[in-house]
Design an enzyme around this catalytic site. Structure first.
Site, PDB file in Angstrom:
ATOM      1  N   ILE A 101      39.774  47.527  30.516  1.00  0.00           N
ATOM      2  CA  ILE A 101      41.245  48.018  30.267  1.00  0.00           C
ATOM      3  C   ILE A 101      41.918  46.900  30.194  1.00  0.00           C
ATOM      4  O   ILE A 101      43.164  47.309  29.203  1.00  0.00           O
ATOM      5  CB  ILE A 101      41.372  48.392  32.060  1.00  0.00           C
ATOM      6  CG1 ILE A 101      40.502  49.589  32.445  1.00  0.00           C
ATOM      7  CG2 ILE A 101      42.875  48.944  31.989  1.00  0.00           C
ATOM      8  CD1 ILE A 101      40.477  50.917  31.658  1.00  0.00           C
ATOM      9  N   LYS A 111      50.532  51.618  46.789  1.00  0.00           N
ATOM     10  CA  LYS A 111      51.724  50.739  45.879  1.00  0.00           C
ATOM     11  C   LYS A 111      51.902  51.638  44.532  1.00  0.00           C
ATOM     12  O   LYS A 111      52.862  51.875  44.329  1.00  0.00           O
ATOM     13  CB  LYS A 111      51.154  49.261  45.709  1.00  0.00           C
ATOM     14  CG  LYS A 111      51.866  48.748  44.447  1.00  0.00           C
ATOM     15  CD  LYS A 111      51.866  47.478  44.338  1.00  0.00           C
ATOM     16  CE  LYS A 111      50.417  46.921  43.428  1.00  0.00           C
ATOM     17  NZ  LYS A 111      50.872  47.279  42.156  1.00  0.00           N
ATOM     18  N   ARG A 133      56.700  44.063  37.127  1.00  0.00           N
ATOM     19  CA  ARG A 133      56.027  44.326  36.234  1.00  0.00           C
ATOM     20  C   ARG A 133      56.322  45.814  35.795  1.00  0.00           C
ATOM     21  O   ARG A 133      56.678  46.343  34.891  1.00  0.00           O
ATOM     22  CB  ARG A 133      54.756  44.174  36.186  1.00  0.00           C
ATOM     23  CG  ARG A 133      54.307  42.770  35.878  1.00  0.00           C
ATOM     24  CD  ARG A 133      54.176  42.837  34.391  1.00  0.00           C
ATOM     25  NE  ARG A 133      53.790  43.802  33.628  1.00  0.00           N
ATOM     26  CZ  ARG A 133      54.597  44.352  32.656  1.00  0.00           C
ATOM     27  NH1 ARG A 133      55.663  44.205  32.594  1.00  0.00           N
ATOM     28  NH2 ARG A 133      54.003  45.492  32.376  1.00  0.00           N
ATOM     29  N   ILE A 154      54.352  48.190  25.896  1.00  0.00           N
ATOM     30  CA  ILE A 154      54.900  49.813  26.340  1.00  0.00           C
ATOM     31  C   ILE A 154      55.147  50.586  24.917  1.00  0.00           C
ATOM     32  O   ILE A 154      55.685  51.616  24.996  1.00  0.00           O
ATOM     33  CB  ILE A 154      56.124  49.427  26.966  1.00  0.00           C
ATOM     34  CG1 ILE A 154      57.206  48.537  26.263  1.00  0.00           C
ATOM     35  CG2 ILE A 154      55.947  48.896  28.399  1.00  0.00           C
ATOM     36  CD1 ILE A 154      58.542  48.522  26.900  1.00  0.00           C
ATOM     37  N   ASP A 162      41.368  47.928  38.896  1.00  0.00           N
ATOM     38  CA  ASP A 162      41.935  47.008  40.114  1.00  0.00           C
ATOM     39  C   ASP A 162      41.106  46.457  41.022  1.00  0.00           C
ATOM     40  O   ASP A 162      41.311  45.710  41.936  1.00  0.00           O
ATOM     41  CB  ASP A 162      43.300  47.650  40.718  1.00  0.00           C
ATOM     42  CG  ASP A 162      44.098  47.951  39.753  1.00  0.00           C
ATOM     43  OD1 ASP A 162      45.111  48.822  40.243  1.00  0.00           O
ATOM     44  OD2 ASP A 162      44.205  47.104  38.684  1.00  0.00           O
TER      45      ASP A 162
HETATM   46  C1  EPZ Z   1      48.878  50.828  36.339  1.00  0.00           C
HETATM   47  O1  EPZ Z   1      49.393  49.665  35.497  1.00  0.00           O
HETATM   48  C2  EPZ Z   1      48.735  50.211  37.567  1.00  0.00           C
HETATM   49  N1  EPZ Z   1      50.029  49.557  37.900  1.00  0.00           N
HETATM   50  C3  EPZ Z   1      47.753  48.719  37.363  1.00  0.00           C
HETATM   51  O2  EPZ Z   1      47.724  48.329  38.589  1.00  0.00           O
HETATM   52  C4  EPZ Z   1      46.237  49.289  37.016  1.00  0.00           C
HETATM   53  O3  EPZ Z   1      45.710  48.273  36.852  1.00  0.00           O
HETATM   54  C5  EPZ Z   1      46.493  50.315  35.848  1.00  0.00           C
HETATM   55  O4  EPZ Z   1      47.501  51.330  35.873  1.00  0.00           O
HETATM   56  C6  EPZ Z   1      45.351  50.924  35.059  1.00  0.00           C
HETATM   57  O5  EPZ Z   1      44.734  51.662  36.104  1.00  0.00           O
HETATM   58  C7  EPZ Z   1      50.815  50.475  38.425  1.00  0.00           C
HETATM   59  O6  EPZ Z   1      50.553  51.754  38.556  1.00  0.00           O
HETATM   60  C8  EPZ Z   1      52.485  50.106  38.960  1.00  0.00           C
HETATM   61  P1  EPZ Z   1      48.145  51.280  31.687  1.00  0.00           P
HETATM   62  P2  EPZ Z   1      49.815  50.291  33.736  1.00  0.00           P
HETATM   63  O7  EPZ Z   1      49.349  51.666  31.061  1.00  0.00           O
HETATM   64  O8  EPZ Z   1      50.382  51.624  33.786  1.00  0.00           O
HETATM   65  C9  EPZ Z   1      47.499  49.106  27.504  1.00  0.00           C
HETATM   66  C10 EPZ Z   1      47.765  46.580  40.332  1.00  0.00           C
HETATM   67  O9  EPZ Z   1      46.783  45.512  40.210  1.00  0.00           O
HETATM   68  N2  EPZ Z   1      48.530  49.683  27.187  1.00  0.00           N
HETATM   69  O10 EPZ Z   1      46.975  52.419  32.087  1.00  0.00           O
HETATM   70  O11 EPZ Z   1      50.544  49.168  33.057  1.00  0.00           O
HETATM   71  C11 EPZ Z   1      47.816  48.078  28.524  1.00  0.00           C
HETATM   72  O12 EPZ Z   1      48.005  46.839  27.912  1.00  0.00           O
HETATM   73  C12 EPZ Z   1      48.257  47.030  38.834  1.00  0.00           C
HETATM   74  O13 EPZ Z   1      47.957  47.181  41.155  1.00  0.00           O
HETATM   75  C13 EPZ Z   1      48.962  49.674  25.824  1.00  0.00           C
HETATM   76  O14 EPZ Z   1      48.409  49.014  25.143  1.00  0.00           O
HETATM   77  O15 EPZ Z   1      48.415  50.468  33.119  1.00  0.00           O
HETATM   78  C14 EPZ Z   1      46.370  48.124  29.343  1.00  0.00           C
HETATM   79  O16 EPZ Z   1      45.471  47.043  28.519  1.00  0.00           O
HETATM   80  C15 EPZ Z   1      47.531  46.133  37.796  1.00  0.00           C
HETATM   81  N3  EPZ Z   1      50.357  50.251  25.419  1.00  0.00           N
HETATM   82  C16 EPZ Z   1      45.984  49.342  29.523  1.00  0.00           C
HETATM   83  O17 EPZ Z   1      46.792  50.190  28.220  1.00  0.00           O
HETATM   84  C17 EPZ Z   1      50.854  50.930  26.398  1.00  0.00           C
HETATM   85  O18 EPZ Z   1      52.227  51.302  25.983  1.00  0.00           O
HETATM   86  C18 EPZ Z   1      46.087  50.066  30.540  1.00  0.00           C
HETATM   87  O19 EPZ Z   1      47.341  50.249  30.803  1.00  0.00           O
HETATM   88  C19 EPZ Z   1      50.688  51.048  27.710  1.00  0.00           C
HETATM   89  C20 EPZ Z   1      49.401  50.310  28.202  1.00  0.00           C
END
Ligand code: EPZ
Length: 420
Positions: free
Chosen positions: A331, A24, A94, A125, A309
């Site tokens: 995370i 996914k 999301r 973001i 995850d």
């Molecule tokens: C991706 O989410 C995945 N989703 C998530 O899978 C996965 O848990 C995550 O990466 C970590 O591996 C997809 O790929 C669609 P991040 P993403 O940006 O990109 C913080 C699932 O269950 N952050 O690495 O949103 C954020 O709040 C999903 O399949 C900021 O603070 O993850 C989080 O605490 C859930 N500012 C951490 O970083 C930002 O601008 C990780 O986020 C971006 C993120």
């Protein structure tokens, strides 16, 4: 769809083979990337998930042709026209923020509704927006919308991420492939899904190097042509099904998996007493004995560390492992919402901030539970397979976002589970 439930009668050993569906979290950025391509793209092994359907709806909405033929999704962005993703479509998924970089890169402007917070806590973001602004994007946030434009086009630059965000790394790559000049991402995310995205874009004529390391370089090109690509297998679905086998003392072959993507999960299951090995082309075998031992502390980390995850499904296995298990969720802020539901099934878990402490119990008992996020819902499925008696899990819409007909896959290996 909304009020469907899964009914599980637990205590059956999982035995047999499950084919792992396409990832996914690779397919979503890949679908977004097709916006950048001036031609037809063929994506094989695209999983049948509601999040993927939502992404295809967004593509169609902005004028990208998008159709599914079995496990393959074919797109053509030659006629891409729209540049607005309405709130209805953004709310459905999301990670629609990953369309930002691609739409900016291709059309030079876009209007997205601000992706709402979701079950894992606020989903900021800021890293995405500051990176794109440093490439020349002008982004205004008002009335719940992001108004984005790049009046003089996007320009490559050096970007250091304060956190190796997966989504931010993807958005920067998508914005950089057609930008003027070269972009360097420092402290980039290293997930396999990033490599899959870069491999696809390079097949379309992009110039990306360093993917899989923490430093990725993208040299902008003028145009991208269509290509054919196979989505990598879903390492989190594979890890989840391994948890089902471990929790029920079963044995399972996962076909079409990639053991290398599970390098931080397999040792934990082995340390609990499971036998795990890979064989042939992309097969992983797991068997678990009668009793499981609590693993050493599990800390979720960016790839190649233990994946956040897989935390929820593994906590369900640890509920019935002998001894005390400690999890540290590094995370996401709020990723223990499944714990309350597991406790309703007789688990003994204490959560303090990012730390969860699980005292293994002899057995869980079936109960009525509610899934409140995707991987938390998967944890309830793992727990109900192992529990004595029957369970009812509602909130299946969450689970369907990330698992292709989970009840069919599990029924095929001996579980007594049905959807009503
Ligand atoms: C991706 O989410 C995945 N989703 C998530 O899978 C996965 O848990 C995550 O990466 C970590 O591996 C997809 O790929 C669609 P991040 P993403 O940006 O990109 C913080 C699932 O269950 N952050 O690495 O949103 C954020 O709040 C999903 O399949 C900021 O603070 O993850 C989080 O605490 C859930 N500012 C951490 O970083 C930002 O601008 C990780 O986020 C971006 C993120």
């Amino acid at each position: 769809m909304e009020n469907q439930k899964l009914i599980v009668s637990g205590g059956k050993r999982i035995e047999g083979e499950i084919a792992v569906h396409g990832a996914k979290n690779a397919a979503l950025p890949l679908l977004s990337a097709t916006v950048l391509v001036n031609g037809e793209c063929v994506l094989h092994n695209c999983p049948r998930l509601t999040d993927i359907d939502a992404a295809c709806r967004i593509l169609s909405h902005i004028g990208v042709k998008c159709r599914r033929e079995g496990g393959t999704v074919i797109t053509n962005a030659q006629g891409v026209s729209g540049c607005e993703v309405p709130v209805s479509l953004m709310r459905e998924m999301r990670s629609s923020i990953v369309f930002l970089g691609a739409m900016l890169g291709r059309m030079g402007h876009c209007r997205l509704s601000y992706p709402g917070g979701c079950e894992l806590g606020p989903r900021p973001i800021d890293l995405h927006l500051s990176a794109l602004k440093s490439m020349g994007a002008v982004i205004e946030e008002r009335y719940g919308y992001l108004e984005c434009s790049a009046p003089s086009g996007l320009c490559g630059t050096a970007i250091t991420l304060s956190f190796p965000s997966v989504g931010a790394t993807e958005n920067i790559i998508l914005a950089a492939v057609l930008a003027k000049g070269t972009t360097e991402i420092h402290n980039a995310a290293r997930e396999p899904e990033i490599c899959d995205l870069a491999d696809f874009l390079n097949s379309c004529g992009a110039k990306i190097s360093g993917m899989g390391s923490d430093r990725i370089t993208i040299v902008g090109v003028a145009e991208l042509h269509g290509c054919e690509h196979r989505v990598i297998p879903d390492r989190i679905a594979a890890a989840t099904y391994m948890c089902c086998a471990a929790a029920t003392g079963g044995e399972l072959i996962l076909s079409g998996a990639n053991a290398a993507h599970l390098d931080s999960v397999i040792p934990v299951l082995r340390s609990m007493g499971c036998k795990v090995y890979s064989f042939g082309k992309g097969n992983v075998y797991i068997s678990s004995g009668a009793t499981l031992k609590a693993p050493h502390t599990v800390r979720t980390m960016p790839y190649p560390g233990f994946p956040t995850d897989a935390q929820a499904p593994l906590t369900a296995v640890c509920c019935i492992a002998r001894g005390t298990s400690v999890f540290v969720e590094n995370i996401f802020e709020n990723r223990y919402r499944h714990v309350g539901e597991l406790c309703r099934m007789g688990a003994s878990i204490k959560v303090e901030g990012r730390v969860a402490v699980i005292e293994g119990v002899k057995a869980l008992s079936g109960a009525e539970t509610v899934a409140c996020d995707l991987r938390g819902g998967a944890a309830l499925v793992v727990a109900s397979l192992a529990a004595e008696g029957s369970s009812v899990i509602s909130g299946t819409a969450y689970i369907d976002r990330g698992y292709e007909s989970i009840e069919k896959a599990l029924r095929g290996v001996g579980a007594c589970i049905k959807r009503v």
